[in-house]
Write an enzyme that holds these catalytic residues in place. Structure first.
Site: not given
Ligand code: ZN
Ligand code: FE
Length: 255
Positions: A57, A59, A61-62, A115, A134, A172
């Site tokens: 996805h 975001h 942090d990905h 998400h 996530d 995570h």
């Protein structure tokens, strides 16, 4: 057929990036590279050459390492069709029902909105490995930033249907907090209590709790268990798994 080699790279505060490699062709992918530096380090250590990035996805942090890794390696970036405008450097879009040929391995793609609206998961049948970003965590699930409880419950249903020995490579290390929350939902769940103790031991020794198996999740993850009468009773939503899921998600949001 040989299994994928999988290397887990802890980055940032609690993210996991995975380097996966098809031993037959040397195809090597970074799954959800939050940052580039630690991926370069792992490539150096292993001697592997990056050929792909697989994103679940959009975001940051990905995907934060996408462009730097691509600039340095010329790798191909694969990501969700519905997020094509939000994935830096994306080359190939995939979605529900697609199988993406990674080396000689096939990754089956599931749309798992909730998400984010475009979230996908990659399932490698040969290795029984699920990369779900996530969407599902060990004993937890992602927050509903862009989706409804009904969408997320449906998404989790697709993942629940995979073989129980499937290993869950989520993005995570949230497990310890998830276990504490799960115990408030199902204080009488003996499997959950035993697992929570094992998790505390692992974290005390700085051992990753990821991956876990789907079999364990089915017994201990409250977000997968909203169809169980006992949980529905606790949530006051008997006969309605979506309402039960929504209530558990709400409680976790304010936990
Ligand atoms: Zn996310
Ligand atoms: Fe994340």
């Amino acid at each position: 057929m040989a299994e994928l080699a999988i290397r887990q790279i802890p980055v940032l505060r609690d993210n996991y990036v995975y380097l996966i490699r098809d031993p037959d062709t040397a195809a090597t992918a970074a799954v959800d590279p939050a940052v580039a530096g630690p991926v370069f380090d792992a490539l150096k250590e292993t001697g592997w050459r990056l050929t792909h990035i697989l994103n679940t996805h959009h975001h940051a942090d990905h995907t934060g390492g996408n462009l730097e890794l691509k600039a340095a390696t010329g790798c191909t970036i694969v990501g969700p069709r519905a997020d094509r405008d939000r994935i830096p450097g994306i080359d190939i879009v995939v979605g529900e029902g697609d199988t993406y040929g990674f080396g000689r391995r096939l990754a089956r793609v599931f749309d798992v909105p909730g998400h984010t609206r475009g979230h996908i998961a990659y399932w490698f049948a040969d290795t029984k490995a699920l990369f779900c970003g996530d969407t599902m965590f060990i004993m937890g699930c992602g927050r509903l930033f862009e989706g409804t409880p009904a969408q997320m419950w449906n998404s989790l249903g697709k993942l629940k249907a995979l073989p129980p020995e499937t290993r869950i490579y989520c993005a995570h290390e949230y497990t310890q907090n998830n276990a504490r929350f799960a115990l408030t939902v199902e204080p009488g769940n003996a499997e959950l209590r035993a697992r929570a103790r094992r998790i505390d031991d692992m974290r005390a020794n700085n051992i990753p709790t990821v991956p876990g198996t789907l079999a364990e999740e089915l017994l201990t993850n409250p977000f997968l268990r909203a169809d169980h009468p006992a949980l529905q009773q606790l949530a006051g939503t008997v006969g309605d798994p979506v309402a039960t899921f929504a209530e558990i998600r709400h409680r976790k949001d304010i936990f």
